[in-house]
Design a protein around this motif. Structure first.
Motif, PDB file in Angstrom:
ATOM      1  N   PHE A   9       3.261   6.160  -2.328  1.00 54.68           N
ATOM      2  CA  PHE A   9       4.404   7.058  -2.470  1.00 54.68           C
ATOM      3  C   PHE A   9       5.174   6.840  -3.774  1.00 54.68           C
ATOM      4  O   PHE A   9       5.646   7.790  -4.380  1.00 54.68           O
ATOM      5  N   GLN A  10       5.329   5.590  -4.185  1.00 57.76           N
ATOM      6  CA  GLN A  10       6.015   5.256  -5.439  1.00 57.76           C
ATOM      7  C   GLN A  10       7.313   6.050  -5.604  1.00 57.76           C
ATOM      8  O   GLN A  10       7.526   6.734  -6.602  1.00 57.76           O
ATOM      9  N   ILE A  11       8.178   5.988  -4.605  1.00 54.32           N
ATOM     10  CA  ILE A  11       9.428   6.747  -4.650  1.00 54.32           C
ATOM     11  C   ILE A  11      10.375   6.113  -5.666  1.00 54.32           C
ATOM     12  O   ILE A  11      10.750   4.951  -5.533  1.00 54.32           O
ATOM     13  N   PRO A  12      10.770   6.858  -6.693  1.00 54.41           N
ATOM     14  CA  PRO A  12      11.648   6.310  -7.737  1.00 54.41           C
ATOM     15  C   PRO A  12      13.104   6.304  -7.277  1.00 54.41           C
ATOM     16  O   PRO A  12      13.436   6.853  -6.219  1.00 54.41           O
TER      17      PRO A  12
ATOM     18  N   THR B  77       0.832  -1.204   0.000  1.00 51.59           N
ATOM     19  CA  THR B  77       0.000   0.000   0.000  1.00 51.59           C
ATOM     20  C   THR B  77       0.867   1.256   0.000  1.00 51.59           C
ATOM     21  O   THR B  77       0.615   2.207  -0.741  1.00 51.59           O
ATOM     22  N   GLU B  78       1.912   1.251   0.831  1.00 50.51           N
ATOM     23  CA  GLU B  78       2.816   2.396   0.883  1.00 50.51           C
ATOM     24  C   GLU B  78       3.562   2.562  -0.434  1.00 50.51           C
ATOM     25  O   GLU B  78       3.778   3.686  -0.903  1.00 50.51           O
ATOM     26  N   ASP B  79       3.973   1.442  -1.023  1.00 53.02           N
ATOM     27  CA  ASP B  79       4.651   1.502  -2.318  1.00 53.02           C
ATOM     28  C   ASP B  79       3.757   2.149  -3.366  1.00 53.02           C
ATOM     29  O   ASP B  79       4.206   2.969  -4.173  1.00 53.02           O
ATOM     30  N   TRP B  80       2.469   1.781  -3.362  1.00 56.34           N
ATOM     31  CA  TRP B  80       1.526   2.342  -4.330  1.00 56.34           C
ATOM     32  C   TRP B  80       1.293   3.826  -4.068  1.00 56.34           C
ATOM     33  O   TRP B  80       1.209   4.628  -5.000  1.00 56.34           O
TER      34      TRP B  80
ATOM     35  N   VAL C 274       2.682   8.603 -12.240  1.00 57.76           N
ATOM     36  CA  VAL C 274       2.902   9.715 -11.313  1.00 57.76           C
ATOM     37  C   VAL C 274       2.433   9.258  -9.935  1.00 57.76           C
ATOM     38  O   VAL C 274       1.308   8.774  -9.791  1.00 57.76           O
ATOM     39  N   PRO C 275       3.265   9.364  -8.898  1.00 59.47           N
ATOM     40  CA  PRO C 275       2.895   8.865  -7.566  1.00 59.47           C
ATOM     41  C   PRO C 275       1.572   9.447  -7.065  1.00 59.47           C
ATOM     42  O   PRO C 275       1.318  10.644  -7.201  1.00 59.47           O
ATOM     43  N   PHE C 276       0.753   8.586  -6.489  1.00 54.95           N
ATOM     44  CA  PHE C 276      -0.540   9.021  -5.960  1.00 54.95           C
ATOM     45  C   PHE C 276      -0.350  10.090  -4.888  1.00 54.95           C
ATOM     46  O   PHE C 276      -1.156  11.014  -4.766  1.00 54.95           O
ATOM     47  N   PHE C 277       0.724   9.975  -4.125  1.00 56.31           N
ATOM     48  CA  PHE C 277       1.020  10.968  -3.085  1.00 56.31           C
ATOM     49  C   PHE C 277       1.153  12.366  -3.681  1.00 56.31           C
ATOM     50  O   PHE C 277       0.667  13.347  -3.108  1.00 56.31           O
TER      51      PHE C 277
END
Length: 268
Positions: free
Chosen positions: A9-12, A4-7, A229-232
């Motif tokens: 924030f999706q930090i590249p 869930t956190e990966d989805w 593009v990160p949801f965050f």
């Protein structure tokens, strides 16, 4: 992080160029700058000016404002070129360019130049203090300057340069070119200040840019659900844009809708 956190924030992967640029190698320089800015404009500056007359900064402000007009106009022109004339982004999903993209250094340069410009913008408030124009140091003014500086640093640290969140800067430079041109005229020719009929349209431009920025993530989430593009960043853009719409909307209402002749509010 869990899935869930990966989805969310999706930090590249970190951009290798980030830490080699001045002020980006550590959070301490920009944190110190923001802290000193707040301490000076809210406490030390007014205390320093308490028993002093306002400084006459007519020529300093003229030079500063024309510099800002040129700086922001160049950034805006470059942004328009790379967004619309020779586009490097898909407007339905504005992800950052790949590290090996031929124009990646241009993307880095534009973002970094914008970041530096936001630090320079902090001088606006310093000049207000030195001129004892305290009514201009409003919540909107200080919040706007801090928000347009500190989060940009963290955005570049975690998400690199360019992409959707940089749209804020691309739009903002155009608005600021117009705004600082108004400031230049006001500082250089104070006798014309009251007759500049288009002053209120600067606030309208500010509102328009944040309305567009509020719509952008909604559009992307609705029509490009697979966009990386990160949801965050979508959520952050929505929150920031909404807060700016509320603050600038309130300012516009008080300054131009409900304003009384003897009580005018100053443009941000």
């Amino acid at each position: 992080m869990n899935s869930t956190e990966d989805w969310f924030f999706q930090i590249p992967p970190t951009d290798p160029k980030t830490r080699h640029l001045p002020l980006l190698g550590s959070h301490w320089p920009i944190t110190t700058i923001i802290a000193l800015y707040l301490i000076f404009v809210l406490k030390l500056g007014p205390k320093f000016m308490e028993n002093r007359k306002p400084y006459n900064l007519k020529y300093v402000l003229s030079a500063y404002n024309i510099f800002q007009v040129i700086y922001n106009s160049i950034l805006f022109g470059c942004s328009i070129y790379y967004l619309f004339i020779s586009p490097r982004y898909n407007m339905r999903c504005m992800t950052s360019l790949a590290f090996d993209h031929q124009d990646k250094n241009i993307e880095r340069g534009l973002c970094y130049a914008y970041f530096i410009n936001k630090i320079i913008d902090l001088l606006d408030t310093v000049f207000f203090v030195l001129r004892k124009s305290y009514k201009q140091i409003t919540l909107l003014h200080v919040y706007h300057h801090v928000l347009m500086t500190y989060p940009i640093y963290w955005g570049m640290q975690f998400y690199g340069f360019g992409g959707q969140y940089s749209t804020l800067g691309y739009l903002n430079t155009g608005v600021h070119a117009v705004m600082y041109f108004y400031y230049f005229i006001s500082a250089r020719y104070p006798e014309l200040k009251g007759s500049i009929w288009w002053k209120k349209y600067i606030t309208k431009l500010q509102l328009l840019q944040f309305i567009l920025l509020f719509i952008q993530p909604i559009y992307v989430l609705s029509y490009s659900p697979g966009c990386k593009v990160p949801f965050f960043l979508h959520m952050l853009q929505l929150v920031v844009s909404a807060s700016m719409i509320a603050l600038f909307g309130k300012f516009y209402y008080l300054a131009y809708v409900r304003a009384r002749p003897q009580k005018s509010l100053k443009q941000e």
